[in-house]
Design a protein around this motif. Sequence first.
Motif, PDB file in Angstrom:
ATOM      1  N   ASN A 246     -90.118  10.179  15.018  1.00  0.00           N
ATOM      2  CA  ASN A 246     -91.146  10.862  15.809  1.00  0.00           C
ATOM      3  C   ASN A 246     -91.996   9.875  16.594  1.00  0.00           C
ATOM      4  OD1 ASN A 246     -90.176  13.112  14.458  1.00  0.00           O
ATOM      5  ND2 ASN A 246     -92.208  14.038  14.287  1.00  0.00           N
ATOM      6  N   PHE A 247     -92.165   8.669  16.039  1.00  0.00           N
ATOM      7  CA  PHE A 247     -92.997   7.666  16.689  1.00  0.00           C
ATOM      8  C   PHE A 247     -92.312   7.049  17.900  1.00  0.00           C
ATOM      9  CE2 PHE A 247     -93.846   3.070  17.096  1.00  0.00           C
ATOM     10  CZ  PHE A 247     -95.160   3.134  17.519  1.00  0.00           C
ATOM     11  N   GLY A 248     -91.052   6.639  17.746  1.00  0.00           N
ATOM     12  CA  GLY A 248     -90.464   5.860  18.824  1.00  0.00           C
ATOM     13  C   GLY A 248     -88.972   5.979  19.017  1.00  0.00           C
ATOM     14  N   LEU A 249     -88.353   7.040  18.527  1.00  0.00           N
ATOM     15  CA  LEU A 249     -86.904   7.175  18.701  1.00  0.00           C
ATOM     16  C   LEU A 249     -86.494   8.461  19.409  1.00  0.00           C
ATOM     17  CD1 LEU A 249     -85.522   5.855  15.277  1.00  0.00           C
ATOM     18  CD2 LEU A 249     -85.511   4.684  17.477  1.00  0.00           C
ATOM     19  N   GLU A 250     -87.430   9.354  19.614  1.00  0.00           N
ATOM     20  CA  GLU A 250     -87.080  10.631  20.257  1.00  0.00           C
ATOM     21  C   GLU A 250     -86.539  10.434  21.660  1.00  0.00           C
ATOM     22  OE1 GLU A 250     -89.516  14.375  18.753  1.00  0.00           O
ATOM     23  OE2 GLU A 250     -90.865  12.784  19.427  1.00  0.00           O
ATOM     24  N   GLY A 251     -87.020   9.386  22.336  1.00  0.00           N
ATOM     25  CA  GLY A 251     -86.583   9.135  23.706  1.00  0.00           C
ATOM     26  C   GLY A 251     -85.129   8.729  23.815  1.00  0.00           C
ATOM     27  N   LEU A 252     -84.542   8.329  22.685  1.00  0.00           N
ATOM     28  CA  LEU A 252     -83.134   7.924  22.702  1.00  0.00           C
ATOM     29  C   LEU A 252     -82.194   9.077  22.385  1.00  0.00           C
ATOM     30  CD1 LEU A 252     -83.348   4.475  20.872  1.00  0.00           C
ATOM     31  CD2 LEU A 252     -83.214   4.911  23.326  1.00  0.00           C
TER      32      LEU A 252
ATOM     33  N   LEU B 120     -88.270   9.941   9.337  1.00  0.00           N
ATOM     34  CA  LEU B 120     -88.899  10.923  10.215  1.00  0.00           C
ATOM     35  C   LEU B 120     -90.085  10.326  10.961  1.00  0.00           C
ATOM     36  CD1 LEU B 120     -88.826  14.105   7.939  1.00  0.00           C
ATOM     37  CD2 LEU B 120     -87.404  13.631   9.943  1.00  0.00           C
ATOM     38  N   LEU B 121     -90.854   9.478  10.269  1.00  0.00           N
ATOM     39  CA  LEU B 121     -92.018   8.855  10.902  1.00  0.00           C
ATOM     40  C   LEU B 121     -91.599   7.988  12.090  1.00  0.00           C
ATOM     41  CD1 LEU B 121     -94.943   7.971  11.170  1.00  0.00           C
ATOM     42  CD2 LEU B 121     -94.575   6.358   9.282  1.00  0.00           C
ATOM     43  N   VAL B 122     -90.635   7.118  11.859  1.00  0.00           N
ATOM     44  CA  VAL B 122     -90.214   6.218  12.932  1.00  0.00           C
ATOM     45  C   VAL B 122     -89.517   6.994  14.050  1.00  0.00           C
ATOM     46  CG1 VAL B 122     -88.793   4.203  13.494  1.00  0.00           C
ATOM     47  CG2 VAL B 122     -90.042   4.275  11.334  1.00  0.00           C
TER      48      VAL B 122
ATOM     49  N   ALA C 262     -84.434   1.321  17.289  1.00  0.00           N
ATOM     50  CA  ALA C 262     -83.195   1.853  16.702  1.00  0.00           C
ATOM     51  C   ALA C 262     -82.396   0.749  16.022  1.00  0.00           C
ATOM     52  CB  ALA C 262     -82.352   2.519  17.798  1.00  0.00           C
ATOM     53  N   ILE C 263     -82.289  -0.405  16.674  1.00  0.00           N
ATOM     54  CA  ILE C 263     -81.569  -1.533  16.077  1.00  0.00           C
ATOM     55  C   ILE C 263     -82.260  -1.992  14.801  1.00  0.00           C
ATOM     56  CG2 ILE C 263     -80.917  -3.949  16.433  1.00  0.00           C
ATOM     57  CD1 ILE C 263     -80.543  -3.270  19.406  1.00  0.00           C
ATOM     58  N   TRP C 264     -83.587  -1.984  14.821  1.00  0.00           N
ATOM     59  CA  TRP C 264     -84.354  -2.381  13.636  1.00  0.00           C
ATOM     60  C   TRP C 264     -84.066  -1.447  12.458  1.00  0.00           C
ATOM     61  CZ3 TRP C 264     -86.938  -6.182  11.514  1.00  0.00           C
ATOM     62  CH2 TRP C 264     -87.822  -5.921  10.462  1.00  0.00           C
TER      63      TRP C 264
ATOM     64  N   GLY D  47     -81.165   7.814  18.713  1.00  0.00           N
ATOM     65  CA  GLY D  47     -82.354   7.624  17.890  1.00  0.00           C
ATOM     66  C   GLY D  47     -82.263   8.379  16.577  1.00  0.00           C
ATOM     67  N   TRP D  48     -81.733   9.606  16.641  1.00  0.00           N
ATOM     68  CA  TRP D  48     -81.589  10.402  15.421  1.00  0.00           C
ATOM     69  C   TRP D  48     -80.541   9.804  14.496  1.00  0.00           C
ATOM     70  CZ3 TRP D  48     -84.194  13.103  12.373  1.00  0.00           C
ATOM     71  CH2 TRP D  48     -83.612  13.976  11.462  1.00  0.00           C
ATOM     72  N   LEU D  49     -79.473   9.262  15.064  1.00  0.00           N
ATOM     73  CA  LEU D  49     -78.446   8.621  14.248  1.00  0.00           C
ATOM     74  C   LEU D  49     -79.007   7.399  13.524  1.00  0.00           C
ATOM     75  CD1 LEU D  49     -75.279   8.840  16.532  1.00  0.00           C
ATOM     76  CD2 LEU D  49     -75.712  10.083  14.403  1.00  0.00           C
ATOM     77  N   ALA D  50     -79.878   6.653  14.193  1.00  0.00           N
ATOM     78  CA  ALA D  50     -80.498   5.487  13.551  1.00  0.00           C
ATOM     79  C   ALA D  50     -81.375   5.927  12.384  1.00  0.00           C
ATOM     80  CB  ALA D  50     -81.324   4.703  14.574  1.00  0.00           C
ATOM     81  N   ALA D  51     -82.131   7.028  12.570  1.00  0.00           N
ATOM     82  CA  ALA D  51     -82.975   7.549  11.486  1.00  0.00           C
ATOM     83  C   ALA D  51     -82.117   8.062  10.338  1.00  0.00           C
ATOM     84  CB  ALA D  51     -83.881   8.650  12.022  1.00  0.00           C
TER      85      ALA D  51
END
Length: 241
Positions: free
Chosen positions: A93-99, A89-91, A170-172, A103-107
């Motif tokens: 909200n920090f840097g994946l919402e734009g995807l 959730l931290l990552v 996301a890749i990370w 981005g959510w699938l990566a989380a």
Amino acid sequence: MTKDAREGRLPVVTLVPNLVTMLGLCFGLTSIRFTFTEQFQLAAGLLILAALVDGLDGLLARRLNAASPFGAELDSLSDFVCFGVAPALLVYNFGLEGLAGMGWLAALFFAICCCLRLARFNVAAKDETSASGKSFTGVPAPAGAMLGIFPVTLWLSGLVDPREAQILIAIWMLAVGGMMIARFNTVSLKAMKVSRDNAVYVLLAAAVIIGMMLTRIWTFHVCATVIYLSLLAWGVFSKRT
């Protein structure tokens, strides 16, 4: 049989490891709260505290002779919240919402991999023939969480803002999730032993690390992440050659 055992009572000291586990769980849950308010510094700091506390409950359980199946299950559930749900959730909200969906699938992938990692560890721990205690299969959940929040601490350290390339974040997260469920051995720090002759040097190193954590915690986290990844790569490739 003692009087306390006959009456179904337990010494208060046996509850200490479980209280420490719940303290770590509180750190993880509070980290999620600060994530929702975009207080990323506090959220990341609480996850680091949760990782530091994580090894303490097991140590206390062994020292106090208070290990129990209940404590083991509580620890595992706490680990999933602190090192699976909270970092994801931290990552996000920090840097994946734009995807958006990617981005959510990566989380989600990161959190699910942490869950699978913990489940596999629990099964191995109950199988005396497979749990040697000297190594883990795949990156442990606390280490995975510390790797997962690396993009956040990169930004907090002032070195770079990874949100300029959210696809890399996301890749990370996908890569770290894969490392948690991968089939390779990593050394367990809990099982490492230090000779008496080297004890002084270890204490000095610990003092330096604590000093860095107190003064430049985010830079320290970035450096520690790079060193840990280097050790992982060295361990994997050295066994293949």
